[in-house]
Design a protein around this motif. Structure first.
Motif, PDB file in Angstrom:
ATOM      1  N   GLY A  46       0.801  -1.221   0.000  1.00 36.08           N
ATOM      2  CA  GLY A  46       0.000   0.000   0.000  1.00 36.08           C
ATOM      3  C   GLY A  46       0.833   1.271   0.000  1.00 36.08           C
ATOM      4  N   GLN A  67       5.265   6.381   1.081  1.00 33.38           N
ATOM      5  CA  GLN A  67       4.028   7.146   1.210  1.00 33.38           C
ATOM      6  C   GLN A  67       2.826   6.252   0.969  1.00 33.38           C
ATOM      7  N   SER A  68       1.795   6.445   1.793  1.00 40.65           N
ATOM      8  CA  SER A  68       0.533   5.729   1.640  1.00 40.65           C
ATOM      9  C   SER A  68      -0.603   6.703   1.917  1.00 40.65           C
ATOM     10  N   PRO A  69      -1.670   6.635   1.132  1.00 46.00           N
ATOM     11  CA  PRO A  69      -2.804   7.519   1.414  1.00 46.00           C
ATOM     12  C   PRO A  69      -3.453   7.223   2.760  1.00 46.00           C
ATOM     13  N   ASP A  70      -3.163   6.026   3.314  1.00 52.71           N
ATOM     14  CA  ASP A  70      -3.790   5.600   4.562  1.00 52.71           C
ATOM     15  C   ASP A  70      -2.933   5.832   5.801  1.00 52.71           C
ATOM     16  N   PHE A  71      -1.757   6.434   5.649  1.00 54.25           N
ATOM     17  CA  PHE A  71      -0.861   6.611   6.800  1.00 54.25           C
ATOM     18  C   PHE A  71      -0.276   8.015   6.774  1.00 54.25           C
ATOM     19  N   ASN A  72      -0.120   8.620   7.946  1.00 53.91           N
ATOM     20  CA  ASN A  72       0.496   9.946   8.068  1.00 53.91           C
ATOM     21  C   ASN A  72      -0.245  10.981   7.220  1.00 53.91           C
ATOM     22  N   GLU A  73      -1.570  10.832   7.177  1.00 49.45           N
ATOM     23  CA  GLU A  73      -2.418  11.749   6.399  1.00 49.45           C
ATOM     24  C   GLU A  73      -1.969  11.845   4.942  1.00 49.45           C
ATOM     25  N   GLY A  74      -1.388  10.765   4.434  1.00 52.47           N
ATOM     26  CA  GLY A  74      -0.962  10.721   3.041  1.00 52.47           C
ATOM     27  C   GLY A  74       0.365  11.399   2.752  1.00 52.47           C
TER      28      GLY A  74
END
Length: 171
Positions: A46, A67-74
Motif C-alpha cells: 500500500g 508514502q501511503s494515502p492511509d498513513f500519516n495523512e498521506g
C-alpha cells in the motif's frame, strides 16, 4: 517468488529477518543499491516510494521516502542513512534515521511514533548464494525498540514480498 522462510527473531534490541529469494545474488544486490529498483519495492504493502537518492559509497547517504494515502495523512515518511560498510554482493551496513523532506534527522515522534526510537539505528543486510538462482538475504535492524519490533517486522516482511514480486518479474 520468495519462500515463506521469513523468520524474524529478536536478539536484544535487534530485529532479524531472513528471507530466501528466487533470484541470483547480483539481482538482489542491485535491488538494494540502485534507486530506480529500490523505489519499486521500498515500503510495506500500500506504500509507494516517490523519492530515493543514493550516494553509493562508504560515507555516502541514502535518502528515501515512502508514502501511503492511509498513513500519516498521506504525507511521505522520510528516512536517511549513511553507508558505513559496502562489501559488493555480500554486505551493506547503513545507519537508519527518520528525516524531514530536506534529509535532516528528526525524531520518530514527527511521524506519530513513540519516543522510544533512537535518533539513529543500524541496518545490516547480508547477501548469500542459496543455490542456483537463489539468494539468502538476512536483515539485522539494530536499535529498534522492543515495543516497535512487531510493526517493523510486518513492514519489512511486506516490503520483502514486494521485492520478491519485482525480482520474479526481472529474473
Amino acid at each position: 517468488m520468495a519462500e515463506a522462510s521469513n523468520s524474524p527473531s529478536s536478539t536484544g534490541e535487534a530485529l532479524v529477518i531472513e528471507r530466501i529469494f528466487g533470484a541470483p545474488r547480483e539481482l538482489v544486490w542491485k535491488a538494494w543499491t540502485e534507486p530506480e529498483r529500490m523505489m519499486r519495492w521500498w515500503g510495506p504493502r500500500g506504500f509507494t516510494s516517490p523519492v530515493c537518492e543514493v550516494d553509493f559509497r562508504v560515507g555516502g547517504k541514502i535518502f528515501a521516502a515512502m508514502q501511503s494515502p492511509d498513513f500519516n495523512e498521506g504525507r511521505p515518511i522520510w528516512s536517511t542513512g549513511v553507508y558505513k560498510e559496502i562489501v559488493p554482493l555480500q554486505r551493506l551496513v547503513t545507519t537508519d534515521s527518520f528525516a524531514d523532506e530536506n534529509g535532516n534527522v528528526v525524531p520518530a515522534s514527527e511521524y506519530g511514533m513513540t519516543n522510544d526510537f533512537p535518533m539513529e539505528m543500524l541496518v545490516t543486510v547480508t547477501f548469500e548464494a542459496a543455490g542456483p538462482g537463489r539468494t539468502r538475504l538476512t536483515l539485522r535492524h539494530q536499535g529498534m525498540p522492543a515495543s516497535e519490533q512487531a510493526g517493523a517486522q510486518q513492514g519489512w516482511s511486506e516490503s520483502f514480498d514486494k521485492l520478491a514480486e519485482m525480482l520474479a518479474a526481472e529474473a
